[in-house]
Design a protein around this motif. Sequence first.
Motif, PDB file in Angstrom:
ATOM      1  N   ALA A 191      13.172   0.090 -25.366  1.00 41.90           N
ATOM      2  CA  ALA A 191      12.365  -0.173 -26.555  1.00 41.90           C
ATOM      3  C   ALA A 191      13.147   0.187 -27.801  1.00 41.90           C
ATOM      4  CB  ALA A 191      11.065   0.628 -26.505  1.00 41.90           C
ATOM      5  N   ILE A 192      12.651  -0.304 -28.928  1.00 37.92           N
ATOM      6  CA  ILE A 192      13.341  -0.002 -30.178  1.00 37.92           C
ATOM      7  C   ILE A 192      12.954   1.370 -30.702  1.00 37.92           C
ATOM      8  CG2 ILE A 192      13.799  -2.374 -30.904  1.00 37.92           C
ATOM      9  CD1 ILE A 192      11.209  -2.080 -32.631  1.00 37.92           C
ATOM     10  N   SER A 193      11.851   1.906 -30.165  1.00 39.46           N
ATOM     11  CA  SER A 193      11.534   3.287 -30.514  1.00 39.46           C
ATOM     12  C   SER A 193      10.709   3.912 -29.407  1.00 39.46           C
ATOM     13  CB  SER A 193      10.776   3.347 -31.839  1.00 39.46           C
ATOM     14  OG  SER A 193       9.492   2.787 -31.662  1.00 39.46           O
ATOM     15  N   LYS A 194      10.652   5.204 -29.469  1.00 41.68           N
ATOM     16  CA  LYS A 194       9.934   5.975 -28.457  1.00 41.68           C
ATOM     17  C   LYS A 194       8.441   5.662 -28.498  1.00 41.68           C
ATOM     18  CE  LYS A 194       8.986  10.470 -27.699  1.00 41.68           C
ATOM     19  NZ  LYS A 194       8.930  11.850 -28.154  1.00 41.68           N
ATOM     20  N   GLY A 195       7.803   5.726 -27.327  1.00 38.96           N
ATOM     21  CA  GLY A 195       6.357   5.574 -27.299  1.00 38.96           C
ATOM     22  C   GLY A 195       5.889   4.142 -27.121  1.00 38.96           C
ATOM     23  N   MET A 196       6.826   3.203 -27.141  1.00 41.79           N
ATOM     24  CA  MET A 196       6.429   1.810 -26.930  1.00 41.79           C
ATOM     25  C   MET A 196       6.374   1.515 -25.442  1.00 41.79           C
ATOM     26  SD  MET A 196       8.734  -0.159 -29.762  1.00 41.79           S
ATOM     27  CE  MET A 196       7.996  -1.779 -29.530  1.00 41.79           C
ATOM     28  N   SER A 197       5.637   0.477 -25.097  1.00 43.12           N
ATOM     29  CA  SER A 197       5.686   0.029 -23.720  1.00 43.12           C
ATOM     30  C   SER A 197       5.340  -1.448 -23.664  1.00 43.12           C
ATOM     31  CB  SER A 197       4.739   0.842 -22.846  1.00 43.12           C
ATOM     32  OG  SER A 197       3.416   0.615 -23.251  1.00 43.12           O
ATOM     33  N   ALA A 198       5.741  -2.065 -22.576  1.00 42.12           N
ATOM     34  CA  ALA A 198       5.458  -3.486 -22.358  1.00 42.12           C
ATOM     35  C   ALA A 198       4.571  -3.583 -21.132  1.00 42.12           C
ATOM     36  CB  ALA A 198       6.777  -4.229 -22.155  1.00 42.12           C
ATOM     37  N   PRO A 199       3.943  -4.750 -20.907  1.00 44.01           N
ATOM     38  CA  PRO A 199       3.092  -4.861 -19.726  1.00 44.01           C
ATOM     39  C   PRO A 199       3.871  -4.543 -18.444  1.00 44.01           C
ATOM     40  CG  PRO A 199       2.885  -6.806 -21.122  1.00 44.01           C
ATOM     41  CD  PRO A 199       3.983  -5.975 -21.694  1.00 44.01           C
ATOM     42  N   ILE A 200       3.166  -3.908 -17.516  1.00 41.25           N
ATOM     43  CA  ILE A 200       3.777  -3.601 -16.221  1.00 41.25           C
ATOM     44  C   ILE A 200       3.390  -4.716 -15.260  1.00 41.25           C
ATOM     45  CG2 ILE A 200       3.887  -1.939 -14.342  1.00 41.25           C
ATOM     46  CD1 ILE A 200       2.992   0.182 -16.383  1.00 41.25           C
ATOM     47  N   PRO A 201       4.356  -5.376 -14.660  1.00 41.05           N
ATOM     48  CA  PRO A 201       4.018  -6.465 -13.724  1.00 41.05           C
ATOM     49  C   PRO A 201       3.159  -5.948 -12.581  1.00 41.05           C
ATOM     50  CG  PRO A 201       6.380  -6.406 -14.169  1.00 41.05           C
ATOM     51  CD  PRO A 201       5.790  -5.148 -14.746  1.00 41.05           C
ATOM     52  N   LYS A 202       2.370  -6.849 -12.013  1.00 40.90           N
ATOM     53  CA  LYS A 202       1.593  -6.486 -10.816  1.00 40.90           C
ATOM     54  C   LYS A 202       2.542  -6.408  -9.623  1.00 40.90           C
ATOM     55  CE  LYS A 202      -3.211  -7.674 -11.243  1.00 40.90           C
ATOM     56  NZ  LYS A 202      -3.354  -8.190 -12.634  1.00 40.90           N
ATOM     57  N   LEU A 203       2.222  -5.512  -8.714  1.00 39.93           N
ATOM     58  CA  LEU A 203       2.992  -5.468  -7.471  1.00 39.93           C
ATOM     59  C   LEU A 203       2.781  -6.780  -6.731  1.00 39.93           C
ATOM     60  CD1 LEU A 203       2.162  -1.861  -6.219  1.00 39.93           C
ATOM     61  CD2 LEU A 203       4.421  -2.703  -6.832  1.00 39.93           C
ATOM     62  N   ARG A 204       3.855  -7.321  -6.209  1.00 42.35           N
ATOM     63  CA  ARG A 204       3.711  -8.554  -5.426  1.00 42.35           C
ATOM     64  C   ARG A 204       3.187  -8.217  -4.039  1.00 42.35           C
ATOM     65  NH1 ARG A 204       9.619 -10.555  -7.374  1.00 42.35           N
ATOM     66  NH2 ARG A 204      10.022  -8.391  -6.830  1.00 42.35           N
ATOM     67  N   GLU A 205       2.744  -9.252  -3.338  1.00 49.29           N
ATOM     68  CA  GLU A 205       2.180  -9.023  -2.003  1.00 49.29           C
ATOM     69  C   GLU A 205       3.273  -8.516  -1.066  1.00 49.29           C
ATOM     70  OE1 GLU A 205      -0.231 -11.347   1.473  1.00 49.29           O
ATOM     71  OE2 GLU A 205       0.231 -12.436  -0.366  1.00 49.29           O
ATOM     72  N   ARG A 206       2.920  -7.596  -0.220  1.00 48.95           N
ATOM     73  CA  ARG A 206       3.937  -7.050   0.673  1.00 48.95           C
ATOM     74  C   ARG A 206       4.411  -8.148   1.638  1.00 48.95           C
ATOM     75  NH1 ARG A 206       1.190  -8.382   4.342  1.00 48.95           N
ATOM     76  NH2 ARG A 206      -0.151  -7.246   5.795  1.00 48.95           N
ATOM     77  N   PRO A 207       5.705  -8.165   1.864  1.00 44.16           N
ATOM     78  CA  PRO A 207       6.250  -9.227   2.713  1.00 44.16           C
ATOM     79  C   PRO A 207       5.939  -8.987   4.185  1.00 44.16           C
ATOM     80  CG  PRO A 207       7.997  -7.748   2.002  1.00 44.16           C
ATOM     81  CD  PRO A 207       6.738  -7.250   1.370  1.00 44.16           C
ATOM     82  N   VAL A 208       6.144  -9.996   4.970  1.00 41.23           N
ATOM     83  CA  VAL A 208       5.942  -9.906   6.411  1.00 41.23           C
ATOM     84  C   VAL A 208       7.229 -10.388   7.067  1.00 41.23           C
ATOM     85  CG1 VAL A 208       4.570 -10.746   8.343  1.00 41.23           C
ATOM     86  CG2 VAL A 208       3.475 -10.348   6.147  1.00 41.23           C
ATOM     87  N   ARG A 209       7.660  -9.674   8.073  1.00 35.65           N
ATOM     88  CA  ARG A 209       8.875 -10.065   8.783  1.00 35.65           C
ATOM     89  C   ARG A 209       8.701 -11.448   9.384  1.00 35.65           C
ATOM     90  NH1 ARG A 209      12.823  -6.649   7.185  1.00 35.65           N
ATOM     91  NH2 ARG A 209      12.154  -4.483   7.313  1.00 35.65           N
ATOM     92  N   SER A 210       9.773 -12.200   9.396  1.00 39.53           N
ATOM     93  CA  SER A 210       9.713 -13.514  10.011  1.00 39.53           C
ATOM     94  C   SER A 210      10.478 -13.466  11.328  1.00 39.53           C
ATOM     95  CB  SER A 210      10.344 -14.555   9.087  1.00 39.53           C
ATOM     96  OG  SER A 210      11.737 -14.321   9.032  1.00 39.53           O
ATOM     97  N   MET A 211      10.381 -14.524  12.076  1.00 37.44           N
ATOM     98  CA  MET A 211      11.103 -14.576  13.341  1.00 37.44           C
ATOM     99  C   MET A 211      12.617 -14.515  13.099  1.00 37.44           C
ATOM    100  SD  MET A 211       9.343 -14.314  15.952  1.00 37.44           S
ATOM    101  CE  MET A 211       7.627 -13.827  15.866  1.00 37.44           C
ATOM    102  N   LYS A 212      13.012 -14.849  11.880  1.00 39.00           N
ATOM    103  CA  LYS A 212      14.438 -14.772  11.565  1.00 39.00           C
ATOM    104  C   LYS A 212      14.934 -13.330  11.673  1.00 39.00           C
ATOM    105  CE  LYS A 212      17.584 -17.106   8.500  1.00 39.00           C
ATOM    106  NZ  LYS A 212      17.826 -17.755   7.234  1.00 39.00           N
ATOM    107  N   ASP A 213      14.030 -12.392  11.363  1.00 38.41           N
ATOM    108  CA  ASP A 213      14.412 -10.986  11.458  1.00 38.41           C
ATOM    109  C   ASP A 213      14.583 -10.535  12.902  1.00 38.41           C
ATOM    110  OD1 ASP A 213      14.345 -10.534   8.644  1.00 38.41           O
ATOM    111  OD2 ASP A 213      12.170 -10.555   8.744  1.00 38.41           O
ATOM    112  N   MET A 214      14.059 -11.351  13.805  1.00 36.81           N
ATOM    113  CA  MET A 214      14.271 -11.073  15.226  1.00 36.81           C
ATOM    114  C   MET A 214      15.330 -12.006  15.787  1.00 36.81           C
ATOM    115  SD  MET A 214      12.703  -8.518  16.351  1.00 36.81           S
ATOM    116  CE  MET A 214      12.929  -8.789  18.109  1.00 36.81           C
TER     117      MET A 214
END
Lengths: 588, 306
Positions: free
Chosen positions: A337-360
């Motif tokens: 930030a250009i100065s202390k105390g500022m903030s920007a929106p915090i993104p939402k957490l994305r959906e947790r991933p799921v392993r695919s068969m590729k991981d096996m």
Amino acid sequence: MKNPLNRRNFLRLTTGLGLAVGLDYLTPAHSQPMKGQKAVQDNSKYSDVIDLTIQETSVKIGGRKATGITVNNTIPAPLIRLKEGQTAKINVTNNLNQDTSIHWHGIILPSKMDGVPGVSFAGIKPGQTFTYEFPVIQNGTYWYHSHSGLQEQRGHFGAMIIDPIEPEPFEYDKDYVVILSDWTYEDPHDVLSNLKKMSAYYNNQRRTIEHLSDDSMWREMRMDPTDIADVTGATYSYLMNGLVPETNWTGIFKPGEKVRLRFINAAAMTFFDVRIPGLRMTVVQADGQNIQPVTVDEFRIGVSETYDVIVQPRKEEAYTIFAETMDRSGYARGTLAISKGMSAPIPKLRERPVRSMKDMGMNHDMSGMNNNSTMNHDSSGHNDHGSMNHDASENMDHTTMEHDMFNDEAVMNDSNDFGVGNAGVPMMVQSRLNEPGIGLENTGTRILVYSDLRNIIPGYDQRKPDREIELHLTGNMERYMWSFNGKKYSEEKEITFYKGERLRLTFINQTMMEHPIHLHGMWMELDNGAGQYKPRKHTVIVKPAEKMSVEVNVDVTGKWPLHCHLLYHMKVGMFRTVAIADRPVEAS
Amino acid sequence: MNSKIIIYSSFLTGFLSLINIPIVQSETTQHLEIFKLKETITNNNQDIFTQDFDDDFVANENFNQEFAQQEYEVPDTNEENEENWPSPIEDDEIFWLLLVDRLEYRASDGKDLFYWDVQGWVGGDYERIWLKTEGEVAFAEKESGDAEIQLLYGYLIAPFWDLQVGLRYDREYGPDDDKGRVFAVIGVEGLAPNLFEVDTALFISENGDISARLEVEQELLVTQKLILQPRFEINLAAQEVENFGIGSGVNDIEFGLRLRYEINRNHAPYLGINWIRLVGRTSDFSREEGESVDNFSVVGGIRLLF
């Protein structure tokens, strides 16, 4: 007894602290901006001797009281800034009631100074002061941490910056360390006990009966497709420069300035996906090594890796530095930030991933594999830094590619006899260097991948490796056992490297988790299709069902650890000692 | 920087740490001294590395490596004998588990009882000592019950399977009767494909009678905290043991369905149903005693993990 608070060092390590006290709060020294230009120009500003004291200290993390292991009373430990070419002399005093140690992560040094109890030295006994002394022959962003027990999880880690002798091939106006970590109020040993009792103890994102039919193959294999992280936000608070997201660590810039952010993943168990909404990041260093700049929207940083990026915020605004955990159970966050105390929106957490068969290793579709084995010509196209070299990849000598052993074809994984220490065996293993990793596949944005990394200069040794060692990463999640080749450290301790050889080390991940594999004392040159521009790394993430090779110049002596840098994986046995031996004389 | 501030703050820092005041971590004033390197990359990457370096430093890495390993003398700070060094990691640690899987009240027609099933182990990755106990206390006109305890040695024989051998002691008591017997046990416990938790064992009593038991259960997540646990158990015997009311062949089958709510992993109250059906000669013996052979109950209890 030496005075641990030798005045100059005390000032050096607490300058920021003092400033903050004078004006506002006490803060850990690491979260202060770093020493500036004067230090770089005047070598006498670099301490000849640094004194560190390790002790248990009452700290507040996110407003909650806890006891951590501090170095000079801070978590993270103070930033150590050295100059390439100097000799580092660091006195470490142990005020704990147990042994401790400091390992200088990624630093090329004599093995006795590497700081791993039982491999490099005896460890530092309570009350003892150990002096580390080594020549500093490299530059870049590194870090240091305890290699004793589970101390690292309790806050015993800090950043280490080595300024170069020669100017760096990029420019910037401001320089911040961004050290990411995971903190638990539980005793780390209880965390491990819980994992031993129930490996999914901290997974609160398992799939429910809603997905019973989708998961039939996983259930058949006795695997959990949501097994992304062993320890999660269920117990962890994720910290940026030691501060919880609510505290909002802030780096100040003036519009148009180029800001260098030195990301260090000092977490015990957590991979982070880092992005700064509204800014593109130009990655200029990986693991302390200059790379040909790559501009990306997001990168994944494995445990113990470092990435230096340059951003150029032009608006008079705040930008969120968002480090989401790979399993999406939490995040660390800060602000530019250009100065202390500022903030920007915090993104939402994305959906947790799921392993695919590729991981096996069960994906026979190779269509996704076509775009990585050659060079990534478009990376410099994103580059908006006029000073940087847009022609980097064009200048490369393509004929060198024929010397490259890089191969991305999937191969049948037939070596599956690793005993009871290995539960799931992928059917196929293949290179996954061109994949951003689980959860980042379809973001529609530019994500850093390992095949993007190319060293800025050709490696000095272009010999073809004369020997290959295959190392299988194995595990049995049911019992929370982790090992190499099905054997934990106490069952198989040593691997032999021959002095002077150029060695090809091939990792084959038999598990369905990512493992950050760290070799001490020597660089690993990642065989990612970059020809003679292979990036040098101290830690490589090996994805599930991945076969990956690195080349190592065995130009050191002594004994060195090679281990998974997930703290609890290492603790239960995913660890080996590398012994450097003379090449045996061939029988005639 | 003003040296007064430094000295003042240094004292304050020292003072605070002396009296052990927690260091407040918070955002900080970020004043930055600019760290700037004016040199930029040239058109040819390699140029920057082939230009002249300081006299006393050569960027040739080969040289550096040699410098690090040979020319630099390692200070002898650690004279301790290498053999006395500790292990870099302790991967042989002993862990333990105590799972109170079922601790419940069973309400059924006329005959309520209290039931427990507890399992625990202590040991390493491959070898573990197991303790298993289950039993019930009935609160009819006169208190009666039975209890069993097993002490086993388990060895990991396959990634998901533990072979267990040991002893079992049974005790039955009631208004008329009080008797016990000892068995040798050999069993296998583990996780079968499709995530069935299986515990099966063969028992040989002190009189040479052979019997067997198979327990299968599963965990189905309704939500992250609400877990449905169906379970099935069957007991068999090779010989008739009239004294204990056991017929040969299948003795009984049991179905259970429990829905637990995990307040956290360690504490989970539950509700459920349980149905036991005695069959064959075993049911005849039971009828002769005037007991029911078909027992349906509603259960409520708690699951505890230590």
